[in-house]
Design an enzyme around this catalytic site. Structure first.
Site, PDB file in Angstrom:
ATOM      1  N   SER A  94       9.171  -3.427  -0.348  1.00  0.00           N
ATOM      2  CA  SER A  94       8.250  -4.061   0.590  1.00  0.00           C
ATOM      3  C   SER A  94       8.577  -5.531   0.780  1.00  0.00           C
ATOM      4  O   SER A  94       8.962  -6.226  -0.168  1.00  0.00           O
ATOM      5  CB  SER A  94       6.818  -3.937   0.073  1.00  0.00           C
ATOM      6  OG  SER A  94       5.923  -4.734   0.825  1.00  0.00           O
ATOM      7  N   TYR A 119       0.097  -4.774  -5.405  1.00  0.00           N
ATOM      8  CA  TYR A 119       1.043  -3.926  -4.680  1.00  0.00           C
ATOM      9  C   TYR A 119       2.405  -4.603  -4.610  1.00  0.00           C
ATOM     10  O   TYR A 119       3.435  -4.001  -4.946  1.00  0.00           O
ATOM     11  CB  TYR A 119       0.517  -3.638  -3.275  1.00  0.00           C
ATOM     12  CG  TYR A 119       1.548  -3.017  -2.360  1.00  0.00           C
ATOM     13  CD1 TYR A 119       1.969  -1.712  -2.541  1.00  0.00           C
ATOM     14  CD2 TYR A 119       2.119  -3.757  -1.324  1.00  0.00           C
ATOM     15  CE1 TYR A 119       2.925  -1.142  -1.706  1.00  0.00           C
ATOM     16  CE2 TYR A 119       3.069  -3.194  -0.484  1.00  0.00           C
ATOM     17  CZ  TYR A 119       3.463  -1.896  -0.683  1.00  0.00           C
ATOM     18  OH  TYR A 119       4.418  -1.343   0.130  1.00  0.00           O
ATOM     19  N   LYS A 171      -4.636   5.680   7.496  1.00  0.00           N
ATOM     20  CA  LYS A 171      -4.572   4.473   6.675  1.00  0.00           C
ATOM     21  C   LYS A 171      -5.780   3.551   6.833  1.00  0.00           C
ATOM     22  O   LYS A 171      -5.953   2.610   6.071  1.00  0.00           O
ATOM     23  CB  LYS A 171      -3.288   3.697   6.985  1.00  0.00           C
ATOM     24  CG  LYS A 171      -2.018   4.462   6.631  1.00  0.00           C
ATOM     25  CD  LYS A 171      -0.778   3.625   6.871  1.00  0.00           C
ATOM     26  CE  LYS A 171      -0.693   2.455   5.914  1.00  0.00           C
ATOM     27  NZ  LYS A 171       0.575   1.713   6.072  1.00  0.00           N
TER      28      LYS A 171
END
Length: 320
Positions: A116, A139, A177
């Site tokens: 990411s 995250y 999502k």
């Protein structure tokens, strides 16, 4: 067989579609269908089998085989940047990926996994180097730490391992999502509801709606993943964006233009106060340095938002 973890999710389900388009149907999808709505992402796909993510991990840790596995695409993760249960995030994102890497390396099975761009924190440099990495949430930290786990092993690899640092991905099959869906998804909903788009006022020196991100259509994400499947000699950690930052205003204008071309009479922009809880934790600028992936041999162009957003909204219009 090809294994796709997170295969009922946003990027994973699009990857399954990309494999199907190649005539590949021997696919094992691994996911967590506690949210059963995600099954809709696979309703028009052809796969060989499905396995729950916990059952799959148990078999991986036990050293089980799954027959001949051509590659593993690891897209499964807890992707909520607002999740602060560190034990949960590290177990699902970091420990799970470590176990999968060990299994793949032992069998020389190519592993292509989702990292990411959040590992870079506030930036402003977005190049695949440790000095530019400063994750700001759990995250991001879980993705960062696995990249760090992999780096010392890259020179000695005997099979392909690739980490792709996704930037701001948008496109079909992200409806499950919720708040974590792309701004293009939210803009479309806002236009349908009120005929107007809501953007943040200025922050970090940027004017209203002028915060800039590297927005990349999921079809381009799939294209790179499939290119890597065709080029098993390529290993490493690579950025995956377009290489061009565009403003939220540009995304909004692309959505508004599409809406007006399709009969909407609305199309204004409202600027709302910047949330206090996001101050100091918000990426007001991201732009992928794409030189490493280009050097590795990927030479196809990427869609800008003026091309990608209407393509996405066309899909939403057809599919509801």
């Amino acid at each position: 067989m090809i294994i796709v973890t997170g295969g009922a999710g946003f990027i994973g389900s699009n990857l399954v579609q990309g494999l199907n388009a190649r005539g590949i149907f021997d696919i094992l999808v691994v996911d967590d269908l506690s949210d059963g709505h995600k099954c809709l992402n696979l309703a028009d796909a052809d796969i060989r089998d499905y396995m729950d993510k916990d059952d799959f991990l148990a078999r991986i840790e036990a050293g089980d085989d799954f027959g001949t596995v051509e590659a593993v695409f690891h897209e499964g993760a807890c992707s909520a940047t607002t999740e602060w249960d560190g034990r949960f995030v590290m177990k699902v994102n970091y420990e799970y990926t470590k176990a999968l890497l060990a299994w793949c390396l032992a069998r020389k099975v190519p592993l292509i996994y989702a990292s990411s761009a959040s590992v870079y924190g506030m930036g402003p440099n977005f190049r695949e180097a440790r000095e530019f990495e400063q994750p700001l949430n759990m995250y991001a930290y879980s993705k960062f730490l696995f990249d760090c786990h992999l780096r010392p092993q890259l020179d000695g690899l005997q099979s392909q391992v690739v980490g792709l640092r996704y930037f701001n991905v948008y496109g079909p099959r992200e409806q499950h999502k919720g708040s974590m869906a792309s701004v293009a998804w939210h803009f479309n909903n806002q236009l349908n509801d009120s005929g107007r788009v809501r953007l943040f006022e200025g922050s970090d020196g940027y004017g209203p709606g002028e915060q800039r991100r590297d927005f990349i259509h999921v079809d381009d994400i799939v294209a790179v993943n499939l290119w890597l499947l065709d080029n098993p000699q390529v290993s490493g950690i690579y950025n995956l964006g377009t290489g061009r930052a565009q403003s939220f205003n540009e995304v909004a204008r692309a959505a508004i233009k599409w809406a007006r071309a399709n009969g909407s009479e609305g199309g204004g922009i409202d600027y709302i106060p910047f949330p206090e809880h996001l101050k100091g934790r918000y990426q007001s600028f991201t732009e992928a340095d794409m030189s490493a992936l280009r050097k590795a041999g990927y030479d196809r162009p990427f869609m800008d938002v003026e091309t990608g957003v209407p393509r996405y909204l066309d899909w939403l219009s057809r599919n509801g």
